[in-house]
Design an enzyme around this catalytic site. Sequence first.
Site, mmCIF file in Angstrom:
data_model
loop_
_atom_site.group_PDB
_atom_site.id
_atom_site.type_symbol
_atom_site.label_atom_id
_atom_site.label_comp_id
_atom_site.label_asym_id
_atom_site.label_seq_id
_atom_site.Cartn_x
_atom_site.Cartn_y
_atom_site.Cartn_z
ATOM 1 N N ASN A 1 0.831 -1.265 -0.171
ATOM 2 C CA ASN A 1 0.000 0.010 0.019
ATOM 3 C C ASN A 1 0.943 1.082 -0.133
ATOM 4 O OD1 ASN A 1 -2.253 -1.666 0.219
ATOM 5 N ND2 ASN A 1 -2.842 -0.754 2.158
ATOM 6 N N ASP B 1 -4.080 -5.846 2.373
ATOM 7 C CA ASP B 1 -5.204 -6.664 2.727
ATOM 8 C C ASP B 1 -4.888 -7.977 2.356
ATOM 9 O OD1 ASP B 1 -7.003 -4.774 4.063
ATOM 10 O OD2 ASP B 1 -7.297 -3.850 2.215
ATOM 11 N N LYS C 1 13.465 -15.950 -8.279
ATOM 12 C CA LYS C 1 12.714 -14.500 -8.955
ATOM 13 C C LYS C 1 12.260 -15.132 -10.162
ATOM 14 C CE LYS C 1 14.421 -10.549 -11.562
ATOM 15 N NZ LYS C 1 15.535 -9.758 -12.028
ATOM 16 N N PRO D 1 -3.732 -11.247 7.769
ATOM 17 C CA PRO D 1 -4.833 -11.144 8.921
ATOM 18 C C PRO D 1 -5.116 -9.459 9.289
ATOM 19 C CG PRO D 1 -2.490 -11.365 9.343
ATOM 20 C CD PRO D 1 -2.488 -11.778 8.014
ATOM 21 N N ASP D 2 -5.973 -9.127 9.860
ATOM 22 C CA ASP D 2 -6.371 -7.990 10.438
ATOM 23 C C ASP D 2 -5.883 -7.611 11.803
ATOM 24 O OD1 ASP D 2 -7.801 -5.476 11.216
ATOM 25 O OD2 ASP D 2 -9.205 -5.600 9.287
ATOM 26 N N PHE E 1 -7.130 3.720 12.213
ATOM 27 C CA PHE E 1 -7.418 4.677 11.298
ATOM 28 C C PHE E 1 -8.390 4.327 9.923
ATOM 29 C CE2 PHE E 1 -4.973 8.313 11.605
ATOM 30 C CZ PHE E 1 -4.366 8.073 13.028
ATOM 31 N N LYS F 1 -14.617 -3.847 13.283
ATOM 32 C CA LYS F 1 -13.256 -4.220 13.677
ATOM 33 C C LYS F 1 -13.376 -4.292 15.278
ATOM 34 C CE LYS F 1 -10.629 -2.678 9.971
ATOM 35 N NZ LYS F 1 -9.561 -3.230 8.886
HETATM 36 O O1 C5P Z 1 -10.062 -1.943 6.810
HETATM 37 P P1 C5P Z 1 -8.999 -0.921 6.488
HETATM 38 O O2 C5P Z 1 -7.851 -1.479 5.883
HETATM 39 O O3 C5P Z 1 -9.648 0.404 5.852
HETATM 40 O O4 C5P Z 1 -8.836 -0.468 8.061
HETATM 41 C C1 C5P Z 1 -7.837 0.462 8.279
HETATM 42 C C2 C5P Z 1 -7.312 0.395 9.577
HETATM 43 O O5 C5P Z 1 -7.254 -0.958 10.241
HETATM 44 C C3 C5P Z 1 -6.259 0.971 10.021
HETATM 45 O O6 C5P Z 1 -5.989 1.227 11.347
HETATM 46 C C4 C5P Z 1 -5.065 -0.247 9.847
HETATM 47 O O7 C5P Z 1 -3.984 -0.017 10.547
HETATM 48 C C5 C5P Z 1 -5.749 -1.517 10.231
HETATM 49 N N1 C5P Z 1 -5.374 -2.698 9.440
HETATM 50 C C6 C5P Z 1 -4.838 -3.665 10.115
HETATM 51 N N2 C5P Z 1 -4.556 -4.795 9.619
HETATM 52 C C7 C5P Z 1 -5.180 -4.982 8.353
HETATM 53 C C8 C5P Z 1 -5.700 -4.129 7.547
HETATM 54 C C9 C5P Z 1 -6.153 -2.934 8.351
HETATM 55 O O8 C5P Z 1 -4.480 -3.567 11.268
HETATM 56 N N3 C5P Z 1 -4.723 -6.356 7.502
#
Ligand code: C5P
Length: 408
Positions: free
Chosen positions: A218, A286, A296, A313-314, A333, A351
């Site tokens: 990103n 994501d 490579k 993982p989130d 954020f 979340k």
């Molecule tokens: O779902 P989105 O990416 O818009 O969410 C943003 C928030 O979730 C931010 O605080 C980001 O640091 C966190 N995030 C995370 N792990 C992920 C994706 C997002 O901690 N895999």
Amino acid sequence: MTDPQRVLLILSGGIAAYKCLETIRLLRRAGVAVRCVMTKAAEEFVTPLSVSALSEDKVYTDLFSLTDEAEMGHIELSRSADLLVVAPASADILARMTAGIANDIATTVLLATDKPVMAAPAMNVRMWHHPATQANLKTLQARGVTLVGPVEGDMACGEHGLGRMVEAQTLADAILDRLKRLRNADNTPSINELTGKSALVTSGPTHEPIDPVRYIANRSSGRQGHAIAKALAEAGARVTLVSGPTRLPDPDGLETIHVDSAEEMLAACRNALPADIAVCAAAVADWRVAGQADQKLKKEAGGLPSLTLAENPDILATLSKPGIGRPALVVGFAAETENVVDNAAAKRLRKGCDWILANDVSVGTDTFGGDRNRIHAVSEHGVEDWPEMSKEDVAAKLARRIGAYFRQ
Ligand code: C5P
């Protein structure tokens, strides 16, 4: 014309005291009023006359001088500045500050002050690494003292290692940066507001490897996350910054853990628990590439490679899950391009975090890599629209809000 900002520079005994002469000059040129206090040991390295000539002010060297007290008592001296800076900060003065000893004018002023204190350590490498010095630094940082340096290099004593004071320009820049943030009172966390609290901050992008030389990522400069880590440390919190790859230097006075991928970031975050506060400012990818190539990928192989993605993982959602180890306050954020507030409010619930700071990253905004941010702070109590401000001010304002949250 606004009043000039004021620094009280406390010089302790160390060969690096000569660098402070240049720092004084740089600060004066930037319009900062500099008043100096010198320990007896500092006078062995530079003379009060030089310090006075450069600072264009009287130099305070004696706790029991009737003339000094008649002009300005030591209590008043300790509070007449916006910022106190101890440079060079010898192992000795750091130890006396830790113990609360007040046996000369420098340490008396430091004990009596209600202003933020910054220190630029300078000492021999073994003195720096000594457990006594390290324990003292931990205590001082927990009380909100911020550090600039030291850096690694050759020492006046002939040894090599960590312990050299930062250069004059670096010190002046750090002081000017801090003064800039102190100027905006609303955005300045009061000192020690978060003393005793621990904080985990994620920052920067993650890199998800395709093969050993390519990755997906990103866009993120890490500036907002790093500024938040710094602001929380300045408010007295013990901060662990988990940072993806950025061009930014590691902030002084806190622990920075470097990671590449989202999975590494999550592991580092889990390791940093327990923490009272978590702020997830990282732009985590994501998806990662499922079954990344060990070698490579060759263009010559013909055809276009296809990538299969797997969900990452989130981290924010994981840290927000109730159960053992959930920080008392979890902040995320949301970078949104449309319906900023509604999307952020929905994201907060999805979340499970406490607050979401939403910002508009639609075309024309200057968020990525830029200096400024316009935040809508979403909590269970509703939405607060913050005016556009620098990322440093956003960080300081958030630190202040977090301080207020824990004061309730
Ligand atoms: O779902 P989105 O990416 O818009 O969410 C943003 C928030 O979730 C931010 O605080 C980001 O640091 C966190 N995030 C995370 N792990 C992920 C994706 C997002 O901690 N895999």
